[in-house]
Design a protein around this motif. Structure first.
Motif, PDB file in Angstrom:
ATOM      1  N   PHE A  62       0.842  -1.202   0.000  1.00 38.47           N
ATOM      2  CA  PHE A  62       0.000   0.000   0.000  1.00 38.47           C
ATOM      3  C   PHE A  62       0.880   1.257   0.000  1.00 38.47           C
ATOM      4  O   PHE A  62       0.575   2.240  -0.683  1.00 38.47           O
ATOM      5  CB  PHE A  62      -0.928   0.003   1.223  1.00 38.47           C
ATOM      6  N   PHE A  63       1.985   1.194   0.770  1.00 39.07           N
ATOM      7  CA  PHE A  63       2.873   2.363   0.792  1.00 39.07           C
ATOM      8  C   PHE A  63       3.436   2.617  -0.611  1.00 39.07           C
ATOM      9  O   PHE A  63       3.486   3.765  -1.071  1.00 39.07           O
ATOM     10  CB  PHE A  63       4.022   2.154   1.790  1.00 39.07           C
ATOM     11  N   SER A  64       3.844   1.536  -1.285  1.00 38.76           N
ATOM     12  CA  SER A  64       4.376   1.689  -2.649  1.00 38.76           C
ATOM     13  C   SER A  64       3.309   2.268  -3.569  1.00 38.76           C
ATOM     14  O   SER A  64       3.596   3.119  -4.411  1.00 38.76           O
ATOM     15  CB  SER A  64       4.834   0.337  -3.206  1.00 38.76           C
ATOM     16  N   TYR A  65       2.081   1.785  -3.401  1.00 41.06           N
ATOM     17  CA  TYR A  65       0.959   2.275  -4.209  1.00 41.06           C
ATOM     18  C   TYR A  65       0.810   3.794  -4.034  1.00 41.06           C
ATOM     19  O   TYR A  65       0.747   4.543  -5.013  1.00 41.06           O
ATOM     20  CB  TYR A  65      -0.326   1.558  -3.768  1.00 41.06           C
ATOM     21  N   VAL A  66       0.812   4.225  -2.786  1.00 42.28           N
ATOM     22  CA  VAL A  66       0.627   5.656  -2.484  1.00 42.28           C
ATOM     23  C   VAL A  66       1.821   6.463  -2.978  1.00 42.28           C
ATOM     24  O   VAL A  66       1.664   7.486  -3.653  1.00 42.28           O
ATOM     25  CB  VAL A  66       0.457   5.870  -0.955  1.00 42.28           C
ATOM     26  N   TYR A  67       3.017   5.981  -2.662  1.00 40.62           N
ATOM     27  CA  TYR A  67       4.214   6.759  -2.969  1.00 40.62           C
ATOM     28  C   TYR A  67       4.397   6.927  -4.482  1.00 40.62           C
ATOM     29  O   TYR A  67       4.708   8.020  -4.962  1.00 40.62           O
ATOM     30  CB  TYR A  67       5.445   6.083  -2.361  1.00 40.62           C
ATOM     31  N   LEU A  68       4.184   5.831  -5.210  1.00 43.47           N
ATOM     32  CA  LEU A  68       4.339   5.921  -6.674  1.00 43.47           C
ATOM     33  C   LEU A  68       3.298   6.859  -7.263  1.00 43.47           C
ATOM     34  O   LEU A  68       3.593   7.670  -8.154  1.00 43.47           O
ATOM     35  CB  LEU A  68       4.220   4.538  -7.315  1.00 43.47           C
ATOM     36  N   GLY A  69       2.068   6.736  -6.787  1.00 43.08           N
ATOM     37  CA  GLY A  69       1.001   7.595  -7.302  1.00 43.08           C
ATOM     38  C   GLY A  69       1.309   9.056  -7.054  1.00 43.08           C
ATOM     39  O   GLY A  69       1.213   9.902  -7.952  1.00 43.08           O
ATOM     40  N   ALA A  70       1.731   9.359  -5.818  1.00 41.30           N
ATOM     41  CA  ALA A  70       2.026  10.763  -5.464  1.00 41.30           C
ATOM     42  C   ALA A  70       3.214  11.272  -6.269  1.00 41.30           C
ATOM     43  O   ALA A  70       3.224  12.415  -6.732  1.00 41.30           O
ATOM     44  CB  ALA A  70       2.309  10.859  -3.971  1.00 41.30           C
ATOM     45  N   THR A  71       4.221  10.425  -6.424  1.00 43.07           N
ATOM     46  CA  THR A  71       5.429  10.864  -7.129  1.00 43.07           C
ATOM     47  C   THR A  71       5.146  11.127  -8.606  1.00 43.07           C
ATOM     48  O   THR A  71       5.501  12.176  -9.141  1.00 43.07           O
ATOM     49  CB  THR A  71       6.531   9.788  -6.983  1.00 43.07           C
ATOM     50  N   PHE A  72       4.491  10.180  -9.257  1.00 40.83           N
ATOM     51  CA  PHE A  72       4.262  10.369 -10.708  1.00 40.83           C
ATOM     52  C   PHE A  72       3.159  11.380 -10.986  1.00 40.83           C
ATOM     53  O   PHE A  72       3.060  11.895 -12.103  1.00 40.83           O
ATOM     54  CB  PHE A  72       3.988   9.014 -11.389  1.00 40.83           C
ATOM     55  N   TYR A  73       2.376  11.689  -9.970  1.00 40.81           N
ATOM     56  CA  TYR A  73       1.366  12.743 -10.161  1.00 40.81           C
ATOM     57  C   TYR A  73       2.034  14.107 -10.364  1.00 40.81           C
ATOM     58  O   TYR A  73       1.416  15.031 -10.876  1.00 40.81           O
ATOM     59  CB  TYR A  73       0.406  12.786  -8.969  1.00 40.81           C
ATOM     60  N   MET A  74       3.310  14.209  -9.990  1.00 42.99           N
ATOM     61  CA  MET A  74       4.045  15.464 -10.230  1.00 42.99           C
ATOM     62  C   MET A  74       4.016  15.833 -11.707  1.00 42.99           C
ATOM     63  O   MET A  74       4.034  17.002 -12.060  1.00 42.99           O
ATOM     64  CB  MET A  74       5.508  15.310  -9.803  1.00 42.99           C
ATOM     65  N   LEU A 194     -10.221  11.451  -8.391  1.00 44.95           N
ATOM     66  CA  LEU A 194     -10.936  10.389  -9.098  1.00 44.95           C
ATOM     67  C   LEU A 194     -10.049   9.350  -9.789  1.00 44.95           C
ATOM     68  O   LEU A 194     -10.544   8.303 -10.192  1.00 44.95           O
ATOM     69  CB  LEU A 194     -11.884  11.006 -10.130  1.00 44.95           C
ATOM     70  N   CYS A 195      -8.752   9.651  -9.946  1.00 45.31           N
ATOM     71  CA  CYS A 195      -7.925   8.704 -10.708  1.00 45.31           C
ATOM     72  C   CYS A 195      -7.179   7.729  -9.803  1.00 45.31           C
ATOM     73  O   CYS A 195      -6.371   6.959 -10.297  1.00 45.31           O
ATOM     74  CB  CYS A 195      -6.952   9.453 -11.613  1.00 45.31           C
ATOM     75  N   GLY A 196      -7.430   7.791  -8.510  1.00 47.74           N
ATOM     76  CA  GLY A 196      -6.753   6.843  -7.614  1.00 47.74           C
ATOM     77  C   GLY A 196      -5.270   7.140  -7.494  1.00 47.74           C
ATOM     78  O   GLY A 196      -4.454   6.231  -7.442  1.00 47.74           O
ATOM     79  N   ALA A 197      -4.924   8.425  -7.460  1.00 40.04           N
ATOM     80  CA  ALA A 197      -3.504   8.784  -7.366  1.00 40.04           C
ATOM     81  C   ALA A 197      -2.898   8.273  -6.065  1.00 40.04           C
ATOM     82  O   ALA A 197      -1.792   7.720  -6.069  1.00 40.04           O
ATOM     83  CB  ALA A 197      -3.335  10.299  -7.463  1.00 40.04           C
ATOM     84  N   VAL A 198      -3.607   8.452  -4.948  1.00 43.60           N
ATOM     85  CA  VAL A 198      -3.006   8.064  -3.665  1.00 43.60           C
ATOM     86  C   VAL A 198      -3.869   7.097  -2.864  1.00 43.60           C
ATOM     87  O   VAL A 198      -3.531   6.771  -1.725  1.00 43.60           O
ATOM     88  CB  VAL A 198      -2.673   9.306  -2.812  1.00 43.60           C
ATOM     89  N   PHE A 199      -4.962   6.672  -3.445  1.00 38.42           N
ATOM     90  CA  PHE A 199      -5.754   5.619  -2.785  1.00 38.42           C
ATOM     91  C   PHE A 199      -6.498   4.858  -3.883  1.00 38.42           C
ATOM     92  O   PHE A 199      -6.744   5.403  -4.963  1.00 38.42           O
ATOM     93  CB  PHE A 199      -6.751   6.219  -1.773  1.00 38.42           C
ATOM     94  N   PRO A 200      -6.817   3.599  -3.621  1.00 38.34           N
ATOM     95  CA  PRO A 200      -7.527   2.819  -4.646  1.00 38.34           C
ATOM     96  C   PRO A 200      -8.887   3.445  -4.949  1.00 38.34           C
ATOM     97  O   PRO A 200      -9.575   3.925  -4.038  1.00 38.34           O
ATOM     98  CB  PRO A 200      -7.698   1.450  -3.983  1.00 38.34           C
ATOM     99  N   ILE A 201      -9.284   3.446  -6.218  1.00 35.50           N
ATOM    100  CA  ILE A 201     -10.561   4.079  -6.551  1.00 35.50           C
ATOM    101  C   ILE A 201     -11.745   3.332  -5.948  1.00 35.50           C
ATOM    102  O   ILE A 201     -12.854   3.854  -5.906  1.00 35.50           O
ATOM    103  CB  ILE A 201     -10.759   4.245  -8.080  1.00 35.50           C
TER     104      ILE A 201
END
Lengths: 286, 270
Positions: A62-74, A194-201
């Motif tokens: 879950f941490f990887s999911y959040v971190y990757l989403g937040a990072t690539f959302y840049m 809405l795109c599930g950047a930092v949490f599952p949709i």
């Protein structure tokens, strides 16, 4: 207009954009400024995670999911909002938009060129953020396991999609007053939500999930996560576990094409309306 | 006309431009009222995905509402004199026979209007949509803390505005730098105490840190995990407000003199 002319516009606009971005400070200071903000954005989420979960190792997937989403959302923040802000800066700050209009270049290509520097900066910020995650926060990562071809294709399509979204918003910015930063913030919030950047949709209500599945960024982030972390773990979290990589890739391609067509249409419509209503040199700095 | 009357009229005129400007371009209602709520919702769903106590959702709604004021301080106050110079208004302000502080106070007042609309709508809609449970035991104390926070935060913005005036595009970048990093340091979405005492103490130099912490304690009681007792935070906020407003007057005078000497007051597009 010849392709060669467009490429020259792209190159010169990119150079201009880079100069505007970077030549106000020494390179080291400029880089520091460029990275602190996106890393702070990611750290807000990390602190929130650590307050609740106490430790990265308590739920590494879950941490990887959040971190990757937040990072690539840049990339979303930099590319989309970088493009949109060109209209505001050139119209109201530098007051050169009308000069660009009457010069023999494509405004469309010029705006994309101006945003190129933002893409380069976002890419550097992502690399630094990933390094910080791996070295400091213990983000699990093995470069030998990464599906690099999938990652490369996903990045290419994702960036095309973000540029399209940015151009559509740039068109809207032509018609509005000094609210392009608010438009950016609002649309950014909508996509982020809405795109599930930092949490599952799957956390969203059904209607939110349905909208999320229509946004290409949802598929792009899912493919980025799957390519960097192949296997069952992270793919089971996002709510798209029923779809294979190729299916999601085809969703991303199709939705990117639709977005690109829509953004072209929106930009041309907004451009036409802005000219008819005399908004190209509007100044709203009250 | 006395100086006081002139300055009050000048301040109100500057505030009028902002409020009337906003009503003439009503699209800001959509952008400033509805869309910011989406960012708040994202953090709330993030906490839900983490399985957090519902009180954290209240922290997010409060922090999300307060971002309106911080953004206004950064972009509508700190960077505004730089922006006025860029568009050529600053020289007109300089030749007008009013106090520069009246101008800054008018900017703050006008900015407070749109920021308050945004903050209040985020707060009300956030509480209603996400069913945030608030335990407001002392509404008067809340109003007092909010007022002191605004005085201190806008005083800080006024002080920064003259500082930013001396810079070129640095002003824009410094404002950018003070956005998300301050959300992080000041604990906009979580109790600031979670960052540890050293970081919290440094962050407390920014008035919104203690203001938010005090408001969280007044709205969520013990669950807020306050940094200091509310009364102590109120005293510090009052001191900060006085210091920043004095600093604003001092730095504005110094920067104006320096700007005149170095010919920076009309310098554009640097």
């Amino acid at each position: 207009m010849a392709v060669r002319d467009h490429l020259r516009t792209l190159r010169l606009a990119a150079w201009l954009g880079w100069q505007i971005e970077s030549n106000w400070a020494r390179p080291a200071l400029f880089l520091l400024y460029s990275f602190i903000r996106p890393i702070a954005t990611t750290l807000i989420l990390v602190i929130m995670y650590l307050i609740i979960k106490q430790d990265v190792s308590s739920d590494p997937a879950f941490f990887s999911y959040v971190y990757l989403g937040a990072t690539f959302y840049m990339f979303v923040s930099s590319v989309v909002f970088g493009i949109t802000y060109v209209i505001h800066a050139d119209r109201e700050h530098y007051q050169t938009l009308r000069n660009i209009y009457i010069s023999p270049v494509s405004l469309y290509v010029y705006i994309i060129g101006r945003a190129t520097g933002k893409v380069a900066l976002a890419a550097l910020a992502v690399v630094i953020s990933m390094a910080f995650g791996i070295l400091v926060l213990g983000l699990p990562f093995d470069p030998m396991l990464v599906d690099w071809p999938l990652f490369a294709i996903a990045m290419l399509l994702g960036l095309a999609c973000l540029v399209s979204l940015g151009l559509a918003l740039a068109g809207i910015s032509m018609l509005t007053a000094k609210h392009s930063t608010s438009i950016n913030e609002g649309v950014g919030g909508l996509v982020y939500l809405l795109c599930g950047a930092v949490f599952p949709i799957t956390v969203l209500p059904a209607w939110g999930q349905a909208i999320g599945l229509m946004i290409p960024v949802t598929y792009w982030l899912e493919l980025i996560r799957r390519s960097l972390y192949p296997g069952e773990g992270i793919a089971m979290l996002g709510g798209l576990q029923d779809f294979g990589d190729l299916t999601i890739l085809s969703f991303l391609l199709a939705s990117t094409l639709v977005f690109a067509a829509l953004s072209l249409a929106m930009f041309h419509l907004a451009d036409r309306n802005a000219r008819r209503k005399g908004k190209l040199d509007m100044i709203t700095t009250y | 006309m006395s100086d006081w009357a002139l300055n009050i009229r000048a301040g109100l005129a500057r505030a009028y431009a902002r409020t009337v400007g906003a009503t003439r371009e009503p699209s800001w209602v959509v952008f400033d009222v509805l869309l910011p709520l989406l960012g708040v919702a994202a953090y709330i769903f993030y906490y839900r995905a983490l399985g957090a106590d519902p009180v954290f959702e209240g922290f997010v709604v409060l922090g999300g509402a307060m971002t309106a004021f911080w953004l206004n301080v950064l972009w509508g106050m700190a960077a505004q004199l730089f922006w006025e110079r860029e568009v050529g208004n600053l020289q007109l302000f300089m030749v007008a026979p009013m106090s520069r502080m009246a101008l800054l106070a008018g900017m703050a007042l006008g900015g407070l209007f749109t920021s308050a609309v945004r903050a209040l709508s985020t707060l009300v809609l956030g509480v209603l949509i996400f069913q945030v449970h608030i335990m407001m035991a002392d509404p008067l104390a809340l109003v007092a803390v909010f007022t002191l926070t605004m005085l201190a935060v806008y005083g800080m913005g006024m002080a920064l505005s003259s500082l930013f005036l001396m810079y070129g595009r640095d002003a824009w970048n410094i404002s950018n730098l003070l956005q998300e990093p301050v959300y992080l340091m000041s604990g906009f979405y979580f109790p600031v105490r979670e960052l540890g005492m050293v970081v919290s103490a440094v962050a407390s130099l920014i008035p919104i840190t203690l203001g938010l912490d005090a408001m969280r304690q007044l709205l969520f009681g013990e669950l807020a995990g306050g940094l200091l007792p509310v009364t102590v935070e109120v005293v510090i906020l009052a001191l900060q407000a006085a210091i920043f407003i004095w600093l604003a007057a001092f730095s504005l005078d110094r920067m104006e003199q320096r700007g005149r000497r170095e010919g920076r007051l009309t310098l554009r597009w640097q």
